[in-house]
Each structure stands twice: as C-alpha cells, then as structure tokens.
Scaffold this active site. Structure first.
Site, PDB file in Angstrom:
ATOM      1  N   ARG A   1     -21.920  -1.996   3.469  1.00 40.90           N
ATOM      2  CA  ARG A   1     -21.261  -3.307   3.671  1.00 40.90           C
ATOM      3  C   ARG A   1     -21.621  -3.893   5.042  1.00 40.90           C
ATOM      4  NH1 ARG A   1     -14.995  -3.775   2.781  1.00 40.90           N
ATOM      5  NH2 ARG A   1     -14.956  -2.007   4.205  1.00 40.90           N
TER       6      ARG A   1
ATOM      7  N   ARG B   1     -18.236  -2.609   9.765  1.00 42.05           N
ATOM      8  CA  ARG B   1     -16.862  -2.304  10.176  1.00 42.05           C
ATOM      9  C   ARG B   1     -16.789  -0.916  10.781  1.00 42.05           C
ATOM     10  NH1 ARG B   1     -12.709  -4.067   5.439  1.00 42.05           N
ATOM     11  NH2 ARG B   1     -11.862  -1.999   5.867  1.00 42.05           N
TER      12      ARG B   1
ATOM     13  N   ARG C   1       0.816  -1.211   0.000  1.00 41.60           N
ATOM     14  CA  ARG C   1       0.000   0.000   0.000  1.00 41.60           C
ATOM     15  C   ARG C   1       0.852   1.266   0.000  1.00 41.60           C
ATOM     16  NH1 ARG C   1      -5.112  -2.054   2.500  1.00 41.60           N
ATOM     17  NH2 ARG C   1      -6.457  -0.291   2.862  1.00 41.60           N
TER      18      ARG C   1
ATOM     19  N   ARG D   1     -10.043   7.525   4.488  1.00 37.34           N
ATOM     20  CA  ARG D   1      -9.435   6.367   3.814  1.00 37.34           C
ATOM     21  C   ARG D   1      -9.209   6.659   2.339  1.00 37.34           C
ATOM     22  NH1 ARG D   1     -13.533   1.860   5.284  1.00 37.34           N
ATOM     23  NH2 ARG D   1     -12.293   0.540   3.909  1.00 37.34           N
TER      24      ARG D   1
HETATM   25  P1  AP5 Z   1     -15.162  -5.351  -0.486  1.00 38.86           P
HETATM   26  O1  AP5 Z   1     -14.916  -6.524  -1.356  1.00 38.86           O
HETATM   27  O2  AP5 Z   1     -15.285  -5.561   0.983  1.00 38.86           O
HETATM   28  O3  AP5 Z   1     -14.150  -4.163  -0.854  1.00 38.86           O
HETATM   29  P2  AP5 Z   1     -12.593  -3.993  -0.556  1.00 38.86           P
HETATM   30  O4  AP5 Z   1     -11.973  -3.439  -1.791  1.00 38.86           O
HETATM   31  O5  AP5 Z   1     -12.030  -5.249   0.012  1.00 38.86           O
HETATM   32  O6  AP5 Z   1     -12.676  -2.845   0.505  1.00 38.86           O
HETATM   33  P3  AP5 Z   1     -11.940  -2.677   1.914  1.00 38.86           P
HETATM   34  O7  AP5 Z   1     -12.709  -1.635   2.663  1.00 38.86           O
HETATM   35  O8  AP5 Z   1     -11.746  -3.989   2.592  1.00 38.86           O
HETATM   36  O9  AP5 Z   1     -10.574  -2.112   1.464  1.00 38.86           O
HETATM   37  P4  AP5 Z   1      -9.589  -1.339   2.292  1.00 38.86           P
HETATM   38  O10 AP5 Z   1      -8.419  -1.441   1.431  1.00 38.86           O
HETATM   39  O11 AP5 Z   1      -9.994   0.022   2.666  1.00 38.86           O
HETATM   40  O12 AP5 Z   1      -9.580  -2.093   3.713  1.00 38.86           O
HETATM   41  P5  AP5 Z   1      -8.609  -3.164   4.357  1.00 38.86           P
HETATM   42  O13 AP5 Z   1      -9.402  -4.117   5.132  1.00 38.86           O
HETATM   43  O14 AP5 Z   1      -7.658  -3.669   3.331  1.00 38.86           O
HETATM   44  O15 AP5 Z   1     -16.530  -4.677  -1.037  1.00 38.86           O
HETATM   45  C1  AP5 Z   1     -17.086  -3.526  -0.435  1.00 38.86           C
HETATM   46  C2  AP5 Z   1     -18.616  -3.621  -0.492  1.00 38.86           C
HETATM   47  O16 AP5 Z   1     -19.035  -3.597  -1.855  1.00 38.86           O
HETATM   48  C3  AP5 Z   1     -19.187  -4.917   0.099  1.00 38.86           C
HETATM   49  O17 AP5 Z   1     -20.362  -4.629   0.800  1.00 38.86           O
HETATM   50  C4  AP5 Z   1     -19.472  -5.812  -1.116  1.00 38.86           C
HETATM   51  O18 AP5 Z   1     -20.573  -6.656  -0.903  1.00 38.86           O
HETATM   52  C5  AP5 Z   1     -19.763  -4.778  -2.211  1.00 38.86           C
HETATM   53  N1  AP5 Z   1     -19.264  -5.200  -3.527  1.00 38.86           N
HETATM   54  C6  AP5 Z   1     -18.042  -5.730  -3.789  1.00 38.86           C
HETATM   55  N2  AP5 Z   1     -17.905  -5.993  -5.100  1.00 38.86           N
HETATM   56  C7  AP5 Z   1     -19.052  -5.593  -5.687  1.00 38.86           C
HETATM   57  C8  AP5 Z   1     -19.531  -5.591  -7.030  1.00 38.86           C
HETATM   58  N3  AP5 Z   1     -18.767  -6.033  -8.057  1.00 38.86           N
HETATM   59  N4  AP5 Z   1     -20.777  -5.087  -7.284  1.00 38.86           N
HETATM   60  C9  AP5 Z   1     -21.526  -4.637  -6.270  1.00 38.86           C
HETATM   61  N5  AP5 Z   1     -21.151  -4.598  -4.987  1.00 38.86           N
HETATM   62  C10 AP5 Z   1     -19.931  -5.082  -4.682  1.00 38.86           C
HETATM   63  O19 AP5 Z   1      -7.739  -2.243   5.343  1.00 38.86           O
HETATM   64  C11 AP5 Z   1      -8.324  -1.699   6.504  1.00 38.86           C
HETATM   65  C12 AP5 Z   1      -7.297  -0.894   7.278  1.00 38.86           C
HETATM   66  O20 AP5 Z   1      -6.207  -1.760   7.686  1.00 38.86           O
HETATM   67  C13 AP5 Z   1      -6.594   0.245   6.515  1.00 38.86           C
HETATM   68  O21 AP5 Z   1      -7.371   1.419   6.521  1.00 38.86           O
HETATM   69  C14 AP5 Z   1      -5.287   0.380   7.330  1.00 38.86           C
HETATM   70  O22 AP5 Z   1      -5.510   1.047   8.533  1.00 38.86           O
HETATM   71  C15 AP5 Z   1      -4.952  -1.063   7.636  1.00 38.86           C
HETATM   72  N6  AP5 Z   1      -4.130  -1.674   6.575  1.00 38.86           N
HETATM   73  C16 AP5 Z   1      -4.469  -2.728   5.778  1.00 38.86           C
HETATM   74  N7  AP5 Z   1      -3.488  -3.018   4.908  1.00 38.86           N
HETATM   75  C17 AP5 Z   1      -2.478  -2.145   5.167  1.00 38.86           C
HETATM   76  C18 AP5 Z   1      -1.198  -1.935   4.594  1.00 38.86           C
HETATM   77  N8  AP5 Z   1      -0.735  -2.689   3.580  1.00 38.86           N
HETATM   78  N9  AP5 Z   1      -0.445  -0.919   5.086  1.00 38.86           N
HETATM   79  C19 AP5 Z   1      -0.858  -0.156   6.092  1.00 38.86           C
HETATM   80  N10 AP5 Z   1      -2.076  -0.285   6.682  1.00 38.86           N
HETATM   81  C20 AP5 Z   1      -2.867  -1.279   6.220  1.00 38.86           C
HETATM   82 MG    MG Z   2     -11.270  -5.833   1.887  1.00 38.10          MG
END
Ligand code: AP5
Ligand code: MG
Length: 225
Positions: free
Chosen positions: A132, A165, A93, A176
């Site tokens: 979500r 969440r 990221r 974000r």
């Molecule tokens: P979903 O599939 O859940 O989307 P996503 O892209 O996985 O979204 P996230 O919110 O999980 O991404 P993120 O990167 O912000 O969070 P993460 O957990 O990695 O889909 C979203 C919604 O849309 C759902 O309700 C689904 O049903 C719907 N949907 C999906 N596809 C669809 C479609 N085609 N059509 C219609 N509807 C659809 O990170 C969280 C936190 O962790 C970060 O903010 C940070 O604090 C930390 N973190 C994680 N990774 C790192 C890193 N590498 N470095 C530093 N901090 C990090």
């Molecule tokens: Mg995700």
C-alpha cells in the site's frame, strides 16, 4: 445518486479494502466517510500532544483506548454534514465501542442501516498492506501492484508524494491481525445477531465489490432511485 439518510459500518480485517471501498461509496451515495485511522493520522501529522500519544498505539498496531475513539467519532457524527449519512470505517472495533455507538444513535434518533463485513484471508491482507502507498497530500490509496500510480510515488489525483504507513511494516501487520482476531472479530456475531450484517469477499476487484454493495442497497430499499 441520492440515498435516503443511511448509516453504514464497514467491518473487516486490516487491509481488507475498507478505506478503498468507503471512498467509492462516499462519492456514489454522497455520504460522509469517517475513518478513525485517518482522523488519528491527521492528529499525528499535526504533531499535537494527543497525536504523539496516538502514534504510540498505532505504530505498535495496538488499539487506541475506547473512550478517546468514541468521543471523537460521536462528536463528529453530531456535526451537520453527518446528517445525510455516514460510513464508519474502522469504528466500532470493540464490544464497548459498538455499545457506545448503539446508544449514541438511539439518543440522536438515528439508526444503523447496514454493516458491510469485508472479509479476506491473512495472505491477501499481508500482500495488500505491504504494497500500500498513500498520498501525503490528499490521502488517495494506491497499491504498487494492484492499483499502481501512473508515475512511481506520485499521486495521480493531486501530484502529491506517496508514502508507506508506519504500521504497514511486517511485524506490525502481524500484531494488527492478532489484535483484530482478539478484539474485533466478535463484532461479526454481535451485528449478525442483530440482523445488520452482510458479508462480502474482499478479494474481489473493488469495482465488483461496489456492484455487489449497490445491489444490496437496492434490495434493502436504501436507494431513492
Ligand atoms: P485499504 O482500503 O487501505 O484497506 P483497509 O481495510 O482500509 O485497511 P487499513 O489498514 O486502513 O485498516 P485498519 O483497520 O488496520 O487501519 P485503520 O487506519 O482503520 O486497502 C489496503 C490495500 O489494498 C491498498 O493498497 C489498496 O490499494 C489495496 N486494495 C484495496 N481494495 C482492493 C481490491 N478490491 N483489490 C485489490 N487491491 C485492493 O486503523 C489504524 C490504527 O488506528 C489501528 O491499528 C489502531 O491503532 C487505531 N484505530 C483506528 N480505529 C480504531 C478504533 N475504532 N479503536 C481503537 N483504535 C483504533
Ligand atoms: Mg483504512
């Protein structure tokens, strides 16, 4: 379906559908799904000291420091079940994380095969994240409009309770998105320059997106049959 050992990075804004698509790819191609966000949320749920620290970053929509994330991911990628290939969802990221990943892959004789950039608009992101719902027990992802559970707040798969969440609140979603633009968007150029990046419209239905990804894997010769 069997694949050669493939290593995939899923890149894209929060809420683009990375986790949803990763679950489909994992089942279709028998890969290990490594979501840094999910790993951190497990730690928060366990109530550990590190979990408390992680929650402070995550609930504000800030990134967790590079070293913590990288140590976790690289350590996990070294386990036997990662041998047949991994889907990295939410990692790297930052530029520093991408460089650490390059080095770790090189050191272990592996390679990154493809970066799937799932792109969508802020408007879609806000609608997706605010609707979500996730199963507390098995982690299955739902959406109140796009992918509703059959029974309100109950998981179709395991009967677990659905929750929202902490970082899916409007103010945190806004931050974000800003953090994504500031810290992660540059990785698009980084991977495009290396020739790994393929862009997809995350606004598609999840089944159509999967078909497009599968067609790409075929074209790249990543599938055995
Ligand atoms: P979903 O599939 O859940 O989307 P996503 O892209 O996985 O979204 P996230 O919110 O999980 O991404 P993120 O990167 O912000 O969070 P993460 O957990 O990695 O889909 C979203 C919604 O849309 C759902 O309700 C689904 O049903 C719907 N949907 C999906 N596809 C669809 C479609 N085609 N059509 C219609 N509807 C659809 O990170 C969280 C936190 O962790 C970060 O903010 C940070 O604090 C930390 N973190 C994680 N990774 C790192 C890193 N590498 N470095 C530093 N901090 C990090
Ligand atoms: Mg995700």
């Amino acid at each position: 379906m069997e694949t050669k050992s493939i290593n995939i990075v899923l890149l894209g804004p929060p809420g683009a559908g990375k986790g949803t698509q990763a679950e489909i790819l994992k089942d279709a191609f028998k890969l290990l799904h490594l979501s840094t966000g999910d790993m951190f949320r497990e730690e928060v749920k366990a109530g550990s000291e590190i979990g408390k620290k992680l929650a402070e970053y995550m609930n504000k929509g800030e990134l967790v420091p590079d070293k913590i994330v990288t140590d976790l991911v690289i350590g996990r990628m070294g386990k036997p079940d990662a041998k047949s290939g991994v889907i990295l969802d939410g990692y790297p990221r930052t530029g520093a994380q991408a460089e650490s990943l390059d080095k770790a892959l090189k050191d272990s004789g592996k390679r990154l095969d493809v970066v799937l950039y799932v792109n969508t608009t802020d408007e879609v992101v806000v609608k997706r994240l605010s609707g979500r719902r996730i199963c507390k027990a098995c982690g299955k992802i739902f959406h109140v409009v796009n992918m509703p559970s059959k029974k309100e707040n109950v998981c179709d798969i395991c009967g677990g309770e659905l929750y929202q969440r902490e970082d899916d609140k409007p103010a945190t979603i806004k931050n974000r998105l800003e953090v994504y633009v500031k810290s992660t968007k540059d990785l698009i150029k980084y991977y495009r320059d290396k020739g790994f990046l393929y862009e997809f419209d995350g606004g598609m239905q999840k089944e159509d997106l999967f078909k497009a990804v599968k067609a790409l894997f075929n074209k790249l010769g990543l599938l055995n049959k």
